[in-house]
Structure formats: structure tokens, C-alpha cells
Design an enzyme around this catalytic site. Structure first.
Site, short mmCIF file in Angstrom:
data_model
loop_
_atom_site.label_atom_id
_atom_site.label_comp_id
_atom_site.label_asym_id
_atom_site.label_seq_id
_atom_site.Cartn_x
_atom_site.Cartn_y
_atom_site.Cartn_z
N SER A 164 0.80 -1.22 0.00
CA SER A 164 0.00 0.00 0.00
C SER A 164 0.83 1.27 0.00
O SER A 164 0.38 2.30 -0.50
CB SER A 164 -0.97 0.00 1.19
OG SER A 164 -0.28 -0.15 2.41
N HIS A 192 -5.39 -3.24 -3.01
CA HIS A 192 -5.03 -2.33 -4.11
C HIS A 192 -4.94 -3.01 -5.47
O HIS A 192 -4.55 -2.39 -6.44
CB HIS A 192 -3.70 -1.63 -3.78
CG HIS A 192 -3.77 -0.85 -2.51
ND1 HIS A 192 -4.30 0.41 -2.45
CD2 HIS A 192 -3.43 -1.18 -1.23
CE1 HIS A 192 -4.27 0.84 -1.20
NE2 HIS A 192 -3.74 -0.11 -0.44
N LYS A 223 -12.01 0.92 -2.26
CA LYS A 223 -10.94 1.50 -3.08
C LYS A 223 -11.37 1.48 -4.54
O LYS A 223 -12.25 2.24 -4.90
CB LYS A 223 -9.63 0.79 -2.76
CG LYS A 223 -9.17 1.22 -1.35
CD LYS A 223 -8.06 0.44 -0.74
CE LYS A 223 -7.81 1.00 0.68
NZ LYS A 223 -7.01 0.12 1.51
#
Ligand SMILES: *Cc1c(COP(=O)(O)O)cnc(C)c1O
Length: 370
Positions: A164, A192, A223
Site C-alpha cells: 500500500s 489495491h 478503493k
């Protein structure tokens, strides 16, 4: 002054490439909204329709009466999307990681963790009371040695798929091979990668074309997916274990069903998002090429997370302030989030950015470098 004090700022617009903060307009490079879905009209409509149908609050935990048909439908869709037998929704990624590790290992077991893993995985290991062995970032040689030295008990390797704060990718195929050699499980945190990597954004397992009953896959929905929440996907027996033992699943209110409705729509958008992912790749290449001449090193990353290494805390903070004065919102990431001496500007790109947006960032950084 160490330049370490954390402060909040108030957003007065939807999350996007162009935002309003404290009455000022900014070009932002620090959200995790990689596909630009957070403010997508189809997600807004799906949320509204689901709320009209199911109301707002879930009113109870999943195991009591809070588990709605939308949650159920979404779990099926998520499992299918990442090509694993079953899935389970959690309220947040933080809670998912706490629940998974605590449910699967305990005293007498061992967790092996990359040193740059996300804080939630670190906290999860401590809470589990298993023995913790941390290996150097992406160092599978050291990990193999640690596995060899470990005797009885369950073994669980935990890793971010895309790190991250660094943006680089874990060597998942090698980690899986080590799991097979040492009878270990692999927990992959794809916060991610989900929506961005792999075929149709199916995530890092698809990116590497790997599959195994040893994998416990976790991803967040706040996200790239643009909504909120998280899920775990794995073999049915693992999911059943989590339902019965993951305390952060059992002892908390189910997330609002309308969020599940919005994520169902988001999965559609992710599948249809090849154009956005291709655009994001172009922006990444544009940024990396454009930053070549600058005095700061760009970390080796192929993903939307592009950290610019500054070093000193105050220098990183000063650069972030100078960028803000020029209308660009970027966050300086400092210890303890990253190791001491590696303060950085964490540039994150989104499909919502235009080439002109990236050009403006490059020109501003160039001006500040001189
Ligand atoms: C953001 C993040 C989480 C936490 O997910 P939330 O849904 O925000 O709680 C977990 N792991 C990684 C690697 C993350 O980046």
C-alpha cells in the site's frame, strides 16, 4: 518539530480527481479510487434504489437477522468474480484481516509476514497470539529459511498483494510454492489489486493466473470498487470457519444492505472497465517517464501507487505544502506508516485523471525541484 503531527482536512465535494477542500479547489493525487467509480452515476442510482427497497440500517449482525438477500447475492457474485468457491462480506478490510487471522491461527501456530504489510495485518497477527515471524520485504529466500525452522502448528503466510505504501507487487506464485512445500496457508490482501489488476480487474490472483485451495483471498470494496466494505473468498470450509470463529464478523452489525446493492453494480462497472484500466496504465507510464529528471527517486512500481521518495519528514511535509499552495493535493507519508528516513509523497493515479492532470503535476514538481 518532527513534522509528524497528523491532521485532517474537510472534503466538500465527492471523491474525485478534482476536489474541494476547505473552500479551495484542488487537483488530487491521493485517493484509492483507482477507477474513478466513487462518484459514478450508476453507483449512486444503485445505492438509491437499494435503499428504497431495503431501507438504510441492517439492524443486526449477519448471524442474527442482518444478513439480507443483497448481501447473499453479493457474496455469490464476489466468489464467482475472483474464481474461488465461496465469499464472506466484512464491514471493513481492517476488520476482515483481524477476523481472518484470529479465526485461523492461535497460540502454537506461526504467522509469516512481509515487513511492509499493511497495519491491519500486523494488528491481526498480534491479536491472534500466534508466533510472528517477519521476513524482509519480498524476500522469499529468508521466508523459506524461516519456514524450515518452524516445527509444529499451523503456518500462515500473510502478504499485501500490492504494497500500500510502495506500490510494488508480492511474488505470489513463489509464496504459493513455499506454501505447498511447507503445508502453509497464504492470506493475500488485495486491497489495491482488486478491480485494477488481472483480467477484467479480477485482481492479483488473475494477474498471476494462480489458484489454490491454500489461498485465502481478501479485498476491500472502498478503493477501486468505489463503495465501502470488504470480503474474503476461499474454500467453503474456510468461510464456514470464519462465520463461526471470526469475532469481527460475529460481533458487529451487518453493513447497510444498500452498500451491497451498490457493490453489485460496481462489479458490473469493473467488468466493463478495460478502457479505464488501459487509461490508468497510460497515466502511470506518463508519470514515470516525466519524473525521470527530478532529484527524487521514484520507487519501482508498475501500479497506480507511485511513491516519490523524499527521505526527511520535514522535507516531505514541505513539498506537500508547496504543492498545496499550487492547487495540488498530495499526502506526505511519514513514519510510523513507513520506515524512518523514507518519508515520501504517495502519488496515486486514477482513471479519473486526464493526461493534462498528470502533466500539471509533472510541471509543478519540476518547478519545485528548481
Ligand atoms: C485499505 C487497506 C486495508 C483496510 O481496508 P478498509 O476497508 O479501508 O478497512 C487493508 N489492507 C490494505 C493493504 C489496505 O490498503
Amino acid at each position: 518539530m518532527l513534522g509528524l503531527l497528523r491532521q485532517r482536512h474537510t472534503l466538500q465535494s465527492p471523491q474525485s480527481a478534482h476536489i474541494l477542500i476547505d473552500g479551495q479547489a484542488y487537483l488530487s493525487f491521493c485517493s484509492n479510487d483507482y477507477l474513478g467509480l466513487a462518484n459514478h452515476p450508476r453507483l449512486i442510482a444503485a445505492l438509491q434504489q437499494s435503499a428504497a427497497q431495503y431501507g438504510v440500517g441492517s439492524g443486526a449482525a449477519h448471524l442474527v437477522s442482518g444478513h439480507t438477500q443483497l448481501h447473499q447475492q453479493l457474496e455469490g457474485a464476489l466468489a464467482q468474480f475472483v474464481n474461488l468457491p465461496a465469499a464472506l462480506l466484512f464491514s471493513t478490510g481492517y476488520m476482515a484481516n483481524l477476523g481472518i487471522v484470529q479465526a485461523l491461527v492461535s497460540k502454537g501456530d506461526t504467522v509469516f509476514a512481509d515487513k511492509l504489510n499493511h497495519a491491519s495485518l500486523n494488528d491481526a497477527m498480534l491479536l491472534s497470539r500466534a508466533t510472528v515471524k517477519r521476513y524482509r520485504h519480498r524476500d522469499t529466500v529468508q521466508l523459506a529459511r524461516l519456514l524450515e525452522q518452524t516445527g509444529s502448528g499451523r503456518k500462515l503466510i500473510v502478504t499485501d498483494a500490492v504494497f500500500s505504501m510502495d506500490g510494488d507487487i508480492a511474488p505470489l506464485p513463489d509464496l504459493l510454492t513455499l506454501c505447498e512445500q511447507h503445508d502453509a496457508w497464504l492470506l493475500v490482501d488485495d486491497a489495491h489489486g482488486f478491480g485494477v489488476l488481472g483480467e477484467q480487474g479480477r485482481g492479483s490472483l488473475s494477474h498471476f493466473r494462480i489458484a489454490s485451495s491454500r489461498i485465502i483471498y481478501m479485498a476491500t470494496l472502498g478503493k477501486a470498487a468505489g463503495v465501502f466494505g470488504a470480503f474474503v473468498a476461499a474454500e467453503q470450509v474456510v468461510i464456514d470457519t470464519l462465520i463461526n470463529h471470526a469475532r469481527s464478523y460475529i460481533y458487529t452489525t451487518a453493513s447497510p444492505p444498500a452498500l451491497a446493492g451498490a457493490v453489485l453494480e460496481s462489479l458490473q462497472l469493473i467488468v466493463e472497465g478495460d478502457e479505464q484500466r488501459a487509461h490508468l496504465q497510460l497515466l502511470i507510464a506518463q508519470l514515470r517517464n516525466g519524473l525521470r529528471g527530478l532529484p527524487w527517486a521514484l520507487l519501482p512500481s508498475d501500479t497506480a501507487i507511485q511513491p516519490l521518495l523524499i527521505g526527511e519528514n520535514q522535507a516531505a511535509a514541505n513539498l506537500a505544502v508547496a504543492l498545496r499552495e499550487r492547487g495540488i493535493w498530495l499526502s506526505a507519508i511519514r513514519p510510523p506508516t513507513v520506515p524512518a528516513g523514507t518519508a515520501r509523497l504517495r502519488i496515486t493515479l486514477s482513471a479519473a485523471h486526464s493526461a493534462a492532470d498528470v502533466q500539471r503535476l509533472l510541471e509543478t514538481l519540476d518547478e519545485l525541484a528548481r
